[in-house]
Design a protein around this motif. Sequence first.
Motif, PDB file in Angstrom:
ATOM      1  N   ASP A  85     -13.311  -4.642  -8.506  1.00 32.27           N
ATOM      2  CA  ASP A  85     -13.761  -5.925  -9.056  1.00 32.27           C
ATOM      3  C   ASP A  85     -12.614  -6.934  -9.104  1.00 32.27           C
ATOM      4  OD1 ASP A  85     -15.871  -4.195  -9.449  1.00 32.27           O
ATOM      5  OD2 ASP A  85     -16.543  -5.212 -11.270  1.00 32.27           O
ATOM      6  N   VAL A  86     -11.422  -6.422  -9.407  1.00 35.41           N
ATOM      7  CA  VAL A  86     -10.239  -7.280  -9.465  1.00 35.41           C
ATOM      8  C   VAL A  86      -9.874  -7.797  -8.061  1.00 35.41           C
ATOM      9  CG1 VAL A  86      -7.738  -6.973  -9.719  1.00 35.41           C
ATOM     10  CG2 VAL A  86      -9.245  -6.396 -11.614  1.00 35.41           C
ATOM     11  N   VAL A  87     -10.018  -6.902  -7.087  1.00 34.69           N
ATOM     12  CA  VAL A  87      -9.726  -7.290  -5.700  1.00 34.69           C
ATOM     13  C   VAL A  87     -10.766  -8.319  -5.235  1.00 34.69           C
ATOM     14  CG1 VAL A  87      -9.647  -6.421  -3.314  1.00 34.69           C
ATOM     15  CG2 VAL A  87      -8.521  -5.144  -5.160  1.00 34.69           C
ATOM     16  N   GLN A  92      -3.932  -2.955  -2.699  1.00 39.98           N
ATOM     17  CA  GLN A  92      -3.559  -2.459  -4.020  1.00 39.98           C
ATOM     18  C   GLN A  92      -4.768  -1.940  -4.818  1.00 39.98           C
ATOM     19  OE1 GLN A  92      -0.760  -5.928  -4.194  1.00 39.98           O
ATOM     20  NE2 GLN A  92       0.017  -4.772  -5.950  1.00 39.98           N
ATOM     21  N   GLN A  93      -5.894  -1.836  -4.139  1.00 38.26           N
ATOM     22  CA  GLN A  93      -7.087  -1.288  -4.813  1.00 38.26           C
ATOM     23  C   GLN A  93      -7.023   0.235  -4.863  1.00 38.26           C
ATOM     24  OE1 GLN A  93     -10.970  -2.657  -3.396  1.00 38.26           O
ATOM     25  NE2 GLN A  93     -11.770  -0.603  -3.724  1.00 38.26           N
ATOM     26  N   VAL A  94      -7.339   0.769  -6.037  1.00 30.17           N
ATOM     27  CA  VAL A  94      -7.361   2.223  -6.225  1.00 30.17           C
ATOM     28  C   VAL A  94      -8.814   2.667  -6.291  1.00 30.17           C
ATOM     29  CG1 VAL A  94      -6.766   4.098  -7.818  1.00 30.17           C
ATOM     30  CG2 VAL A  94      -5.159   2.200  -7.455  1.00 30.17           C
ATOM     31  N   GLY A  95      -9.135   3.758  -5.596  1.00 29.82           N
ATOM     32  CA  GLY A  95     -10.496   4.283  -5.712  1.00 29.82           C
ATOM     33  C   GLY A  95     -11.098   4.699  -4.400  1.00 29.82           C
ATOM     34  N   GLN A  96     -12.373   4.936  -4.460  1.00 31.09           N
ATOM     35  CA  GLN A  96     -13.106   5.480  -3.321  1.00 31.09           C
ATOM     36  C   GLN A  96     -12.937   4.659  -2.053  1.00 31.09           C
ATOM     37  OE1 GLN A  96     -17.283   5.978  -4.193  1.00 31.09           O
ATOM     38  NE2 GLN A  96     -17.754   5.823  -2.035  1.00 31.09           N
ATOM     39  N   LYS A 118       0.848  -1.190   0.000  1.00 37.86           N
ATOM     40  CA  LYS A 118       0.000   0.000   0.000  1.00 37.86           C
ATOM     41  C   LYS A 118       0.885   1.242   0.000  1.00 37.86           C
ATOM     42  CE  LYS A 118      -3.239   2.000   3.253  1.00 37.86           C
ATOM     43  NZ  LYS A 118      -4.121   1.636   4.344  1.00 37.86           N
ATOM     44  N   ALA A 119       1.903   1.237   0.898  1.00 33.43           N
ATOM     45  CA  ALA A 119       2.810   2.375   0.955  1.00 33.43           C
ATOM     46  C   ALA A 119       3.516   2.523  -0.380  1.00 33.43           C
ATOM     47  CB  ALA A 119       3.810   2.172   2.088  1.00 33.43           C
ATOM     48  N   ALA A 120       3.914   1.379  -0.971  1.00 30.96           N
ATOM     49  CA  ALA A 120       4.620   1.419  -2.253  1.00 30.96           C
ATOM     50  C   ALA A 120       3.722   2.036  -3.327  1.00 30.96           C
ATOM     51  CB  ALA A 120       5.030   0.010  -2.651  1.00 30.96           C
ATOM     52  N   LEU A 121       2.437   1.723  -3.281  1.00 27.44           N
ATOM     53  CA  LEU A 121       1.493   2.237  -4.283  1.00 27.44           C
ATOM     54  C   LEU A 121       1.365   3.756  -4.171  1.00 27.44           C
ATOM     55  CD1 LEU A 121      -0.377   0.940  -6.406  1.00 27.44           C
ATOM     56  CD2 LEU A 121      -2.223   1.111  -4.755  1.00 27.44           C
ATOM     57  N   GLN A 122       1.257   4.243  -2.939  1.00 27.72           N
ATOM     58  CA  GLN A 122       1.084   5.691  -2.753  1.00 27.72           C
ATOM     59  C   GLN A 122       2.320   6.476  -3.170  1.00 27.72           C
ATOM     60  OE1 GLN A 122      -0.631   7.074   0.858  1.00 27.72           O
ATOM     61  NE2 GLN A 122      -2.620   6.515   0.055  1.00 27.72           N
TER      62      GLN A 122
END
Length: 331
Positions: free
Chosen positions: A248-250, A259-263, A207-211
């Motif tokens: 949906d992928v998650v 690793q989910q992006v969004g609301q 998660k940190a890596a994604l941000q």
Amino acid sequence: MAMEHRGVWVFIEQSDGVIEEVSLELLGAGRKLADKLEVPLAGVLLGYEVEALCTTVFEYGADEVYMIDHPVLKDYRTESYMKGVMQLSETYKPEIFLYGATPNGKDLASAVATDLNTGLTADTTMLDADVENRLLEASRPAFGGNIMATILCKNHRPQMATVRPKVMQALKPQPGRTGRLVKEDIELYEEDMRTKILQIVKETSKKAALQDAHIIVAGGKGMGDEKNFQLIHQLAEVLGGSVGGTRDVVEAGWLPHEQQVGQTGETVTPKLYFAIGISGAIQHVVGMKNSEMIIAINKDPNAPIFDVATYSIVGDAMEIVPMLIEGFRSA
Ligand code: FAD
């Protein structure tokens, strides 16, 4: 009421003497509100041996810093931080009080709002001020992301909001900029604390890596199945980027929730965001629309993702992504 409460405050979240990015972003947003309402902008800094951080808070736009420096405040705990913030709020009465929507920011803001008997708008993504009525206009997605709701706190002060990381912009720091430092004393005793901190385990998650990623390759349900989704991982690898995905992928189990992006996932602002096989539902788009460059690949020319894309590629991801991997590999 409005005259009794004055000023825009930002809670400065820090750990181990490092200020969280979101607090600097909020100083940027708070500066605009304070200028519009013609009141000072203050940072609220709690911790132990944190005075050196005041320089940064002033350089990023604060006119004042309210600081409580105490050994019991070394690490965040609801009880001690709430006592400190309550003391400051009741003594100096801010009109608006903003917190980062981080785990600690959310915890503290909700506890403080309850004790101050005031309203709190959680997880906001837009802030403005109605000058005439001296109201904070705090907006956030509502009804499954279908509308933006602007929430007002008309009858209580301070008006409080938690704000998502990565949606506001920090100002460029002005070296040498300084302001008024108010040092507040507090009575706090370790033996009174009901929570003891035994150990702090640092998060090393993706998660940190994604941000923090400059490049994100995100895939959606259009990848078909988990095996095809490996193409997303491969493209991310050759580009030195991180992998993201839609809800949906998650839910399909192809990626972990972090690793989910969004609301209901992460808000990201990389330099380059690939959206591959992603339709562009509003709940996904709110988490990635501020990326510097967006390249979308979708076989449907009318997919909403193309509305936010910098470059649109209409075609089958199963053909295009392997070509991209090959191309970047040999580049
Ligand atoms: P789909 O909508 O099914 O889109 C798949 C796309 O792939 C389509 O556009 C299709 O044309 C394309 N495609 C198919 N095959 C190919 C191919 N071979 N090549 C190229 N393109 C192809 N979603 C999030 O992402 N993040 C969130 O945080 C989130 N939070 C939500 C919160 C709430 C309260 C609700 C109600 C929903 C939330 N959602 C969230 C879900 C969101 O509404 C969408 O359902 C989701 O984003 C759709 O995911 P998708 O784009 O992967 O799938």
